[in-house]
Design an enzyme around this catalytic site. Structure first.
Site, PDB file in Angstrom:
ATOM      1  N   THR A  86     -41.748 -24.657 -61.664  1.00 16.40           N
ATOM      2  CA  THR A  86     -42.557 -24.395 -62.914  1.00 16.40           C
ATOM      3  C   THR A  86     -42.748 -25.816 -63.457  1.00 16.40           C
ATOM      4  O   THR A  86     -41.840 -26.611 -63.601  1.00 16.40           O
ATOM      5  CB  THR A  86     -41.965 -23.210 -63.672  1.00 16.40           C
ATOM      6  OG1 THR A  86     -40.721 -23.891 -64.183  1.00 16.40           O
ATOM      7  CG2 THR A  86     -41.635 -22.244 -62.903  1.00 16.40           C
ATOM      8  N   GLY A 110     -44.088 -35.448 -64.149  1.00 15.15           N
ATOM      9  CA  GLY A 110     -42.517 -35.621 -64.736  1.00 15.15           C
ATOM     10  C   GLY A 110     -41.682 -35.149 -63.422  1.00 15.15           C
ATOM     11  O   GLY A 110     -42.075 -35.311 -62.371  1.00 15.15           O
ATOM     12  N   ILE A 111     -40.623 -34.766 -63.868  1.00 13.84           N
ATOM     13  CA  ILE A 111     -39.443 -34.374 -62.913  1.00 13.84           C
ATOM     14  C   ILE A 111     -39.821 -33.514 -62.140  1.00 13.84           C
ATOM     15  O   ILE A 111     -39.548 -33.130 -60.980  1.00 13.84           O
ATOM     16  CB  ILE A 111     -38.220 -33.824 -63.610  1.00 13.84           C
ATOM     17  CG1 ILE A 111     -37.535 -35.147 -64.266  1.00 13.84           C
ATOM     18  CG2 ILE A 111     -37.189 -33.263 -62.998  1.00 13.84           C
ATOM     19  CD1 ILE A 111     -36.439 -34.950 -65.477  1.00 13.84           C
ATOM     20  N   GLY A 112     -40.763 -32.166 -62.649  1.00 14.63           N
ATOM     21  CA  GLY A 112     -41.099 -31.268 -61.955  1.00 14.63           C
ATOM     22  C   GLY A 112     -42.029 -31.684 -60.617  1.00 14.63           C
ATOM     23  O   GLY A 112     -42.015 -31.003 -59.669  1.00 14.63           O
ATOM     24  N   SER A 134     -29.898 -29.819 -68.880  1.00 11.78           N
ATOM     25  CA  SER A 134     -29.950 -31.335 -69.283  1.00 11.78           C
ATOM     26  C   SER A 134     -28.555 -31.557 -69.649  1.00 11.78           C
ATOM     27  O   SER A 134     -27.585 -30.413 -69.992  1.00 11.78           O
ATOM     28  CB  SER A 134     -30.677 -31.255 -70.521  1.00 11.78           C
ATOM     29  OG  SER A 134     -30.486 -32.669 -71.346  1.00 11.78           O
ATOM     30  N   TYR A 146     -32.783 -27.399 -79.150  1.00 18.51           N
ATOM     31  CA  TYR A 146     -32.894 -27.766 -77.617  1.00 18.51           C
ATOM     32  C   TYR A 146     -31.387 -27.485 -76.940  1.00 18.51           C
ATOM     33  O   TYR A 146     -31.554 -27.082 -75.942  1.00 18.51           O
ATOM     34  CB  TYR A 146     -33.649 -29.032 -77.592  1.00 18.51           C
ATOM     35  CG  TYR A 146     -33.684 -29.652 -76.151  1.00 18.51           C
ATOM     36  CD1 TYR A 146     -34.484 -29.196 -75.396  1.00 18.51           C
ATOM     37  CD2 TYR A 146     -32.552 -30.558 -75.718  1.00 18.51           C
ATOM     38  CE1 TYR A 146     -34.544 -29.829 -73.982  1.00 18.51           C
ATOM     39  CE2 TYR A 146     -32.659 -31.255 -74.547  1.00 18.51           C
ATOM     40  CZ  TYR A 146     -33.493 -30.649 -73.759  1.00 18.51           C
ATOM     41  OH  TYR A 146     -33.672 -31.244 -72.445  1.00 18.51           O
TER      42      TYR A 146
END
Length: 264
Positions: A13, A18-20, A141, A154
């Site tokens: 998803t 980016g990281i995805g 994270s 967050y």
């Protein structure tokens, strides 16, 4: 170690950048069929083109859906009814003082960062369990363990992901399906580069230099004393998704460069 995921379908998803995107790219390199997801048809199709430039023979499904609400998750599951690998990477972040953070903001973070993973796991896990093999990964994270004072909302959502992953791993005990969390720390992602664009232009410093300065100024406990790359985060995710990682489940695996000062 030769990790092959041929014949497996992997949904990542929020993977248009980016990281995805890095995770999707490394999974494609291992032979998996990739489901790219994002909220915009333009960005998802652009990501598909980027991925095909590197892996022309890759099998890629473009799935446009906003996962911040139940309807978007339903749309995605209708487009892609089954997957073998689910990487819950969708998430939002941003600083805001606790006393100024409204209920609406709390709800928006909860729906995007936590409930998207709940909904997709609920939709995709039964088929994984039935076939006796599957992988679910939550991209959490280091803020899940090291709650930022300026982003309490967050941090709470990221801690909730750890609890969710652990609970699901126990619920699926003995099924052949593993559920884990991966915890990146400071990472040179597309978002970080955008945040630092003005500073790069002003100082002439490279993104690597600015990232190192950020880490040493804001995460001085870092052992590697630099930011990670998106590829380094993706490498951990690909391993957890592999057949070789069959004995790893219910784990919170840190790719934080040692920021969290913990020996466990």
């Amino acid at each position: 170690m030769d990790i092959r995921l041929d014949g497996k379908r992997a949904l990542v998803t929020a993977s248009s950048g980016g990281i995805g995107f890095a995770i999707a790219k490394e999974l494609a390199a291992s032979g998996a069929e990739i489901v790219l997801n994002g909220r915009s048809e333009k960005t998802v199709n652009a990501a598909k083109e980027r991925l095909l430039r590197d892996y022309p023979n890759a099998s890629i499904i473009a799935a446009v859906a906003d996962l911040s609400n139940a309807n978007g998750c339903d749309i995605l599951c209708t487009q892609v009814p089954t997957v073998d690998i689910l990487v819950n990477n969708a998430g939002i972040y941003g600083p805001e003082d606790f006393f100024e953070t409204s209920d609406d903001t709390w709800e928006r973070y909860w729906q995007t960062n936590v409930m998207s993973g709940v909904r997709l796991a609920r939709a995709y896990l039964p088929a994984m369990q039935q076939q006796g093999w599957g992988r679910v990964v939550f991209i959490s994270s280091e803020s899940a363990l090291n709650i930022p004072a300026d982003m309490v909302h967050y941090g709470v959502s990221k801690t909730a992901q750890l609890a969710l992953a652990r609970g699901l791993a126990k619920r699926l005990a003995g099924s052949g399906v593993t559920v884990n969390s991966v915890l990146p720390g400071p990472t040179i992602s597309d978002g970080f580069e955008s945040m630092m664009a003005e500073e790069m232009a002003r100082t002439g410093k490279s993104i690597d230099t600015l990232a190192k300065e950020f880490v040493m100024g804001n995460r001085p406990s870092s052992v590697i004393q630099r930011a990670a790359t998106v590829e380094e985060v993706a490498n951990m995710v690909v391993y957890v998704c592999s057949t070789q990682a069959s004995a790893t489940s219910g784990a919170a695996l840190r790719v934080d460069g040692g920021v969290v000062d913990d020996i466990v």
